[in-house]
Design an enzyme around this catalytic site. Structure first.
Site, PDB file in Angstrom:
ATOM      1  N   THR A  49       0.775  -1.261  -0.024  1.00  0.00           N
ATOM      2  CA  THR A  49       0.056   0.082   0.101  1.00  0.00           C
ATOM      3  C   THR A  49       0.756   1.199  -0.038  1.00  0.00           C
ATOM      4  O   THR A  49       2.058   1.146  -0.189  1.00  0.00           O
ATOM      5  CB  THR A  49      -0.865   0.055   1.389  1.00  0.00           C
ATOM      6  OG1 THR A  49      -0.242   0.524   2.343  1.00  0.00           O
ATOM      7  CG2 THR A  49      -1.541  -1.498   1.546  1.00  0.00           C
ATOM      8  N   CYS A  50       0.235   2.254   0.092  1.00  0.00           N
ATOM      9  CA  CYS A  50       1.197   3.671   0.122  1.00  0.00           C
ATOM     10  C   CYS A  50       1.926   3.705   1.262  1.00  0.00           C
ATOM     11  O   CYS A  50       3.012   4.318   1.437  1.00  0.00           O
ATOM     12  CB  CYS A  50       0.123   4.914  -0.132  1.00  0.00           C
ATOM     13  SG  CYS A  50      -1.181   4.850   1.136  1.00  0.00           S
ATOM     14  N   ASN A  51       1.515   3.186   2.407  1.00  0.00           N
ATOM     15  CA  ASN A  51       2.210   3.219   3.737  1.00  0.00           C
ATOM     16  C   ASN A  51       3.212   2.023   4.089  1.00  0.00           C
ATOM     17  O   ASN A  51       3.825   2.102   5.025  1.00  0.00           O
ATOM     18  CB  ASN A  51       1.197   3.528   4.865  1.00  0.00           C
ATOM     19  CG  ASN A  51       0.469   5.066   4.693  1.00  0.00           C
ATOM     20  OD1 ASN A  51       1.431   5.941   4.186  1.00  0.00           O
ATOM     21  ND2 ASN A  51      -0.337   5.129   4.904  1.00  0.00           N
ATOM     22  N   ARG A  52       3.000   0.917   3.228  1.00  0.00           N
ATOM     23  CA  ARG A  52       3.777  -0.445   3.582  1.00  0.00           C
ATOM     24  C   ARG A  52       3.873  -1.329   2.627  1.00  0.00           C
ATOM     25  O   ARG A  52       3.034  -1.306   1.635  1.00  0.00           O
ATOM     26  CB  ARG A  52       3.251  -1.000   4.657  1.00  0.00           C
ATOM     27  CG  ARG A  52       1.790  -1.831   4.341  1.00  0.00           C
ATOM     28  CD  ARG A  52       1.210  -2.509   5.364  1.00  0.00           C
ATOM     29  NE  ARG A  52       0.596  -1.486   6.535  1.00  0.00           N
ATOM     30  CZ  ARG A  52       1.198  -1.467   7.781  1.00  0.00           C
ATOM     31  NH1 ARG A  52       2.162  -2.350   8.128  1.00  0.00           N
ATOM     32  NH2 ARG A  52       0.662  -0.728   8.809  1.00  0.00           N
ATOM     33  N   SER A 105      -1.704   1.054  11.504  1.00  0.00           N
ATOM     34  CA  SER A 105      -1.981   2.224  10.407  1.00  0.00           C
ATOM     35  C   SER A 105      -1.499   3.339  10.785  1.00  0.00           C
ATOM     36  O   SER A 105      -1.494   3.863  11.900  1.00  0.00           O
ATOM     37  CB  SER A 105      -3.371   1.884   9.799  1.00  0.00           C
ATOM     38  OG  SER A 105      -3.748   0.921   9.509  1.00  0.00           O
ATOM     39  N   PRO A 111     -10.352   1.750   8.080  1.00  0.00           N
ATOM     40  CA  PRO A 111     -10.797   0.359   7.676  1.00  0.00           C
ATOM     41  C   PRO A 111     -10.390  -0.047   6.211  1.00  0.00           C
ATOM     42  O   PRO A 111     -10.570  -1.411   5.979  1.00  0.00           O
ATOM     43  CB  PRO A 111     -12.482   0.669   7.424  1.00  0.00           C
ATOM     44  CG  PRO A 111     -12.485   2.107   7.214  1.00  0.00           C
ATOM     45  CD  PRO A 111     -11.269   2.589   8.141  1.00  0.00           C
ATOM     46  N   GLN A 112      -9.773   0.558   5.596  1.00  0.00           N
ATOM     47  CA  GLN A 112      -9.372   0.228   4.295  1.00  0.00           C
ATOM     48  C   GLN A 112      -8.228  -0.872   4.029  1.00  0.00           C
ATOM     49  O   GLN A 112      -8.361  -1.846   3.360  1.00  0.00           O
ATOM     50  CB  GLN A 112      -8.899   1.283   3.064  1.00  0.00           C
ATOM     51  CG  GLN A 112      -9.895   2.336   2.947  1.00  0.00           C
ATOM     52  CD  GLN A 112     -10.175   3.520   4.100  1.00  0.00           C
ATOM     53  OE1 GLN A 112      -9.651   3.500   5.109  1.00  0.00           O
ATOM     54  NE2 GLN A 112     -11.306   4.232   3.964  1.00  0.00           N
ATOM     55  N   MET A 189      -9.966  16.966  -0.527  1.00  0.00           N
ATOM     56  CA  MET A 189     -10.838  17.074   0.390  1.00  0.00           C
ATOM     57  C   MET A 189     -12.316  16.605   0.140  1.00  0.00           C
ATOM     58  O   MET A 189     -12.748  15.492   0.573  1.00  0.00           O
ATOM     59  CB  MET A 189     -10.849  18.207   1.270  1.00  0.00           C
ATOM     60  CG  MET A 189     -11.631  18.181   2.639  1.00  0.00           C
ATOM     61  SD  MET A 189     -10.865  17.073   3.794  1.00  0.00           S
ATOM     62  CE  MET A 189      -9.505  18.104   4.150  1.00  0.00           C
TER      63      MET A 189
END
Length: 427
Positions: A49-52, A105, A111-112, A189
């Site tokens: 994902t974008c963070n991991r 997270s 939840p994603q 946003m």
């Protein structure tokens, strides 16, 4: 064979490094299909994902996984090694459960991630790199995530502006399917606002944006979940009365929703209530609008205070969730140990049965030749007992010679319990 997790996330690596080792589904599908034929590293799931980016695998060679992760992305493994974390067996199970539950997270409880982990497992299954054991661990992690979601409040409070607006709309209006929502400006946003509201089942979303192309892009993203209409920016005032919820975030230096226009919209609506959310700084909506009966006006500061309070509640709930995850991870590890013990017990029973059949065949042959049945049976009993007890005797001797005495004491106590139980039965 060990289960382990290896990877980087927002806590251990910069955005630049995470970008370098991120996988898109197409590339990952090809790489995993190649790995399915690998003699050692062929049982793995990759979550990106974008963070991991993480690899979960059943293997005895962790370094091989690290090298694979580096080589497939053209990175020196020594450079990557400074940023990766490694977990094995129980710790790896706990980590996977924390990831699937949103406890690891960047946005606590989001939840994603659960859907992203499920997608990663499906992709690995399609590439045939998931064994029954690895699949069982992931399915149990999904069960743990569901328990965390349903039995704790870790994901029940809005902690992002977009989600907070959507939750606010559901608090003001009880039936989302009857709502018409207007987003004024289709920036980042309001894109999140529109997506959250579409997922919650609102009836219609009107997109009002200065450039049509950007509005059409957003419309395509949410059209499968809600009825979507695009209007030009100069039609904003004339369409205000159609919206139950209005979220505005234009970045304009001047107000774009004025008091007289909202007052006129209320009259056309026969004074049915309206929710207006101003996410812009400087503000898009005239503050005097709040004085109108039937209008709820929320600004950035109002929502931020709600988010701060909700985040504190999530952190408190996360303590309970962490305890639950640790308990469920322990349960899974125990189940795995029992499953292994069961197969060992079954194999030893088969071994004992084969010894019995061999000795019985020999005894029957001797009796058939005329030897004394009493003598043959006595020898049969002695020989069978010796063969069955021989492995246990070897284990006791080896345990007694070991430096750690605890294993010997455990075996000794267990055998003494068996003997004492036998004596009680006889008496």
């Amino acid at each position: 064979m060990s289960f382990f997790a290896l990877g980087v996330n927002h806590q251990t690596a910069s955005v630049e490094l995470r970008e370098k080792i991120a996988f898109n589904p197409e590339k990952l599908s090809i790489l995993l299909a190649e790995q399915s034929q690998h003699p050692v590293l062929n049982d793995m799931v990759v979550v990106s994902t974008c963070n991991r980016t993480e690899v979960y695998a059943m293997s005895d060679n962790v370094d091989m996984v690290l090298n694979w992760l580096a080589q497939t992305n053209g990175i020196d493994s020594k450079q990557l090694q400074n940023h990766v974390y490694r977990y094995e067996n129980a710790q790896a199970v706990t980590h996977l459960m924390r990831v699937a539950s949103g406890l690891d997270s960047l946005m606590l409880g989001e939840p994603q991630i659960l859907g992203q982990v499920k997608t990663a497992l499906s992709l690995a299954k399609e590439s045939k790199t998931v064994s029954q054991n690895l699949n069982r661990i992931f399915e149990y992690a999904f069960y743990a995530a569901k328990r965390v979601r349903s039995e704790t409040a870790v994901g029940s409070h809005a902690v992002s502006m977009g989600y907070a607006v959507a939750q606010l709309a559901l608090q003001v209006f009880s039936r989302p399917e009857q709502l018409t929502v207007m987003v004024v400006a289709a920036g980042e946003m309001n894109t999140l606002v529109a997506k959250h509201l579409a997922e919650m089942g609102v009836g219609k979303i009107i997109i009002c944006n200065r450039t049509r192309a950007r509005a059409e892009n957003l419309a395509q993203e949410i059209a499968h979940r809600a009825d979507v209409e695009i209007i030009d920016f100069d039609q904003l005032a004339a369409n205000l009365h159609r919206a139950d919820v209005i979220s505005s975030c234009t970045g304009s230096l001047h107000q774009v929703i004025h008091y007289p226009d909202v007052k006129a919209a209320l009259k056309k609506r026969r004074y049915q209530q309206m929710l207006l959310v101003d996410l812009a700084v400087p503000r898009d909506i005239d503050p005097k609008v709040e004085k109108l009966d039937g209008v709820y006006l929320y600004g950035v500061d109002d929502l931020q205070s709600v988010i701060d309070e909700n985040l504190a509640q999530r952190r408190q709930a996360a303590v309970e969730a962490e305890v639950m995850v640790n308990q469920l991870a322990t349960e899974l590890i125990t189940q795995q140990k029992l499953r292994k013990a069961g197969s060992t017990i079954h194999a030893y029973r088969d071994y004992g049965e084969s010894l019995c059949q061999e000795e019985l065949a020999t005894a029957m042959q001797r009796i058939a030749k005329g030897e004394s049945a009493e003598t043959v049976l006595a020898e049969f009993s002695h020989r069978l007992t010796q063969k069955l007890l021989h492995p246990t005797s070897i284990m006791l001797r080896e345990a007694a010679k070991a430096e750690d005495p605890s294993y010997f004491e455990m075996l000794q106590n267990s055998l003494q319990d068996v003997v004492q139980h036998r004596r009680k039965v006889k008496h």
